[in-house]
Write a protein that holds these residues in place. Structure first.
Motif, PDB file in Angstrom:
ATOM      1  N   ASP A 221     -41.753  14.692   9.176  1.00  0.00           N
ATOM      2  CA  ASP A 221     -42.122  15.578   8.377  1.00  0.00           C
ATOM      3  C   ASP A 221     -41.067  15.484   7.205  1.00  0.00           C
ATOM      4  O   ASP A 221     -39.837  15.442   7.441  1.00  0.00           O
ATOM      5  CB  ASP A 221     -42.513  16.851   9.020  1.00  0.00           C
ATOM      6  CG  ASP A 221     -43.113  17.854   8.110  1.00  0.00           C
ATOM      7  OD1 ASP A 221     -42.724  18.042   6.900  1.00  0.00           O
ATOM      8  OD2 ASP A 221     -44.231  18.390   8.503  1.00  0.00           O
ATOM      9  N   LYS A 222     -41.559  15.659   6.010  1.00  0.00           N
ATOM     10  CA  LYS A 222     -40.839  15.701   4.908  1.00  0.00           C
ATOM     11  C   LYS A 222     -40.144  16.836   4.431  1.00  0.00           C
ATOM     12  O   LYS A 222     -39.423  17.203   3.563  1.00  0.00           O
ATOM     13  CB  LYS A 222     -41.618  15.065   3.533  1.00  0.00           C
ATOM     14  CG  LYS A 222     -42.007  13.660   3.816  1.00  0.00           C
ATOM     15  CD  LYS A 222     -42.572  13.165   2.616  1.00  0.00           C
ATOM     16  CE  LYS A 222     -43.103  11.604   2.765  1.00  0.00           C
ATOM     17  NZ  LYS A 222     -43.918  11.032   1.488  1.00  0.00           N
ATOM     18  N   GLU A 223     -40.785  18.179   5.264  1.00  0.00           N
ATOM     19  CA  GLU A 223     -40.232  19.324   4.845  1.00  0.00           C
ATOM     20  C   GLU A 223     -38.747  19.486   5.491  1.00  0.00           C
ATOM     21  O   GLU A 223     -38.297  18.890   6.373  1.00  0.00           O
ATOM     22  CB  GLU A 223     -41.007  20.574   5.381  1.00  0.00           C
ATOM     23  CG  GLU A 223     -42.441  20.477   4.976  1.00  0.00           C
ATOM     24  CD  GLU A 223     -42.467  21.394   3.565  1.00  0.00           C
ATOM     25  OE1 GLU A 223     -41.375  21.594   3.202  1.00  0.00           O
ATOM     26  OE2 GLU A 223     -43.728  21.434   3.022  1.00  0.00           O
TER      27      GLU A 223
ATOM     28  N   TYR B  64     -49.101  21.384   6.951  1.00  0.00           N
ATOM     29  CA  TYR B  64     -49.716  20.707   5.954  1.00  0.00           C
ATOM     30  C   TYR B  64     -50.411  21.490   4.749  1.00  0.00           C
ATOM     31  O   TYR B  64     -50.396  21.064   3.578  1.00  0.00           O
ATOM     32  CB  TYR B  64     -50.858  19.653   6.533  1.00  0.00           C
ATOM     33  CG  TYR B  64     -50.407  18.726   7.511  1.00  0.00           C
ATOM     34  CD1 TYR B  64     -49.503  17.817   7.455  1.00  0.00           C
ATOM     35  CD2 TYR B  64     -50.764  18.937   8.951  1.00  0.00           C
ATOM     36  CE1 TYR B  64     -49.101  16.685   8.496  1.00  0.00           C
ATOM     37  CE2 TYR B  64     -50.176  18.245  10.024  1.00  0.00           C
ATOM     38  CZ  TYR B  64     -49.624  17.321   9.816  1.00  0.00           C
ATOM     39  OH  TYR B  64     -48.848  16.537  10.749  1.00  0.00           O
TER      40      TYR B  64
ATOM     41  N   PRO C  34     -52.022  13.931   8.154  1.00  0.00           N
ATOM     42  CA  PRO C  34     -51.299  13.235   7.623  1.00  0.00           C
ATOM     43  C   PRO C  34     -51.974  12.305   6.416  1.00  0.00           C
ATOM     44  O   PRO C  34     -51.439  12.271   5.336  1.00  0.00           O
ATOM     45  CB  PRO C  34     -50.367  12.624   8.253  1.00  0.00           C
ATOM     46  CG  PRO C  34     -50.578  13.256   9.686  1.00  0.00           C
ATOM     47  CD  PRO C  34     -51.967  13.717   9.803  1.00  0.00           C
TER      48      PRO C  34
ATOM     49  N   SER D 102     -41.850  14.226  14.158  1.00  0.00           N
ATOM     50  CA  SER D 102     -43.248  14.149  13.202  1.00  0.00           C
ATOM     51  C   SER D 102     -42.774  13.523  11.944  1.00  0.00           C
ATOM     52  O   SER D 102     -43.777  12.824  11.260  1.00  0.00           O
ATOM     53  CB  SER D 102     -43.652  15.459  12.892  1.00  0.00           C
ATOM     54  OG  SER D 102     -42.701  16.056  11.901  1.00  0.00           O
TER      55      SER D 102
ATOM     56  N   TYR E 265     -39.182  19.404  15.721  1.00  0.00           N
ATOM     57  CA  TYR E 265     -40.411  18.801  14.992  1.00  0.00           C
ATOM     58  C   TYR E 265     -40.183  17.770  13.845  1.00  0.00           C
ATOM     59  O   TYR E 265     -40.865  16.978  13.801  1.00  0.00           O
ATOM     60  CB  TYR E 265     -41.111  20.331  14.448  1.00  0.00           C
ATOM     61  CG  TYR E 265     -42.480  20.000  13.881  1.00  0.00           C
ATOM     62  CD1 TYR E 265     -43.717  19.871  14.499  1.00  0.00           C
ATOM     63  CD2 TYR E 265     -42.494  19.902  12.380  1.00  0.00           C
ATOM     64  CE1 TYR E 265     -44.842  19.376  13.608  1.00  0.00           C
ATOM     65  CE2 TYR E 265     -43.547  19.525  11.673  1.00  0.00           C
ATOM     66  CZ  TYR E 265     -44.794  19.300  12.174  1.00  0.00           C
ATOM     67  OH  TYR E 265     -45.909  18.866  11.596  1.00  0.00           O
ATOM     68  N   LYS E 266     -39.347  18.287  13.060  1.00  0.00           N
ATOM     69  CA  LYS E 266     -38.974  17.368  11.877  1.00  0.00           C
ATOM     70  C   LYS E 266     -38.775  15.776  12.628  1.00  0.00           C
ATOM     71  O   LYS E 266     -38.999  14.830  11.905  1.00  0.00           O
ATOM     72  CB  LYS E 266     -37.838  17.894  11.121  1.00  0.00           C
ATOM     73  CG  LYS E 266     -37.352  16.853   9.880  1.00  0.00           C
ATOM     74  CD  LYS E 266     -36.641  17.553   8.790  1.00  0.00           C
ATOM     75  CE  LYS E 266     -36.026  16.736   7.936  1.00  0.00           C
ATOM     76  NZ  LYS E 266     -37.147  16.550   6.955  1.00  0.00           N
TER      77      LYS E 266
END
Length: 333
Positions: free
Chosen positions: A273-275, A200, A178, A271, A267-268
């Motif tokens: 995560d921005k995806e 990533y 990250p 984590s 996962y999102k």
């Protein structure tokens, strides 16, 4: 590093040969995971409490699972050797050194995932590893011992000769994925390359970075690179707990493969995560990004290279030499 590990290695070796005493199985299991989509089975295990469920089925109803997260394999090695961790996850390369130096007192539990890792750069000068000068920096999880570091060395041996496999080691700096993504995106640092990992590397590609090296080209096809590993002493003293862990890991893989949207949401959420969930699902369905099965794939190519460069005194002839036998039950003949 050698001086730091020596006392811990001595303790690990002493513990490995100490006589075992019959006792009840542990009531607490300490598990470590890392950042990245490839470690999703562990994340699913934690979120859905799959280990606790399998342990309860085995009669271990009060099992407590303590999770921690590390940014690299080196810290996990120290934790395993000091006895403060029961299941670690990390680079097969780092594990190979541990297996070799402890004479097999630590073994593999399962492969983590299959997928390419890409060397990314925002520097337009860099088209191949031959373009790196002495001042160019490459971020990766751990210097010399991470999967990314070993793949860089393998390509360096191919391009510059085996004796020069470590030619680019001085260019590398240890950094979590990250942080490396953020650093490349900022454009305000001397670190302009990152040996990345899913998801990533896809994010960096979208942000304007380009691919310098693909690990599938180095290996000649798909490969695993990270594993879960544990001390033999823990395995032998806690057979029901160990079996429950392996079952739970397989349960996590089945969830990912059959319910990718649910796995993506986990996962999102865990984590940050921005995806989008849709993008994570797309990656989970693309074997060129990541896929999951427990059977090791092409891992011994890493230990073969490490043996050829004199970093291992012994090398496994096959993956079964370094993994616990329980894994064989999940291998399709």
């Amino acid at each position: 590093m050698k001086k730091l590990l020596s006392p811990l290695l001595a303790l690990a070796l002493a513990a490995a040969v100490a006589p075992s005493v019959a006792r009840a199985e542990t009531q607490e299991v300490r598990v470590a995971e890392q950042f990245g989509l490839v470690y999703l089975p562990l994340t699913v295990m934690r979120d859905r409490k799959l280990l606790e469920k399998r342990a309860a089925e085995a009669g271990l109803k009060d099992l407590q699972v303590k999770w921690s997260r590390f940014s690299g394999s080196a810290q996990m090695t120290d934790a395993i050797l000091s006895g403060s961790l029961d299941f670690a996850s990390g680079a097969y390369a780092n594990f190979s050194v541990l297996w070799d130096k402890t004479h097999g007192a630590v073994k593999g539990v399962t492969q983590v995932g299959i997928g390419p890792v890409w060397l990314m750069s925002v520097d337009p000068r860099i088209k191949s590893i031959k373009d790196y000068g002495p001042k160019d920096r490459i971020a990766l999880p751990a210097v010399k011992v991470s999967t990314q570091a070993l793949i860089l060395q393998m390509q360096a041996a191919r391009d510059f000769g085996l004796d020069s496999y470590a030619r680019l080691d001085a260019n590398t700096v240890a950094m979590g994925h990250p942080d490396a993504v953020a650093m490349l995106s900022s454009g305000k640092t001397e670190v302009k390359s990152h040996f990345s990992a899913p998801p990533y590397q896809a994010m960096e590609l979208k942000n304007g970075a380009h691919k310098v090296l693909d690990s599938y080209d180095v290996f000649g096809g798909p490969h695993g690179s990270s594993i879960v590993f544990a001390p033999v002493k823990f395995h032998d003293a806690n057979p029901k707990t160990f079996k429950a862990f392996v079952q739970a890991y397989n349960d996590a893989i089945e969830l990912i493969n059959t319910r990718p949207a649910e796995a993506a949401e986990i996962y999102k959420r865990t984590s940050n995560d921005k995806e989008s969930i849709e993008e994570i699902v797309r990656q989970l369905k693309d074997p060129q990004v990541v896929s999951f099965k427990m059977e090791p794939l092409n891992l011994t190519k890493i230990s073969d290279f490490m043996y050829a460069t004199k970093r291992l005194q012994a090398k496994p002839a096959r993956w079964q030499d370094v993994f616990f036998p329980e894994l064989q039950d999940y291998v399709k003949e």
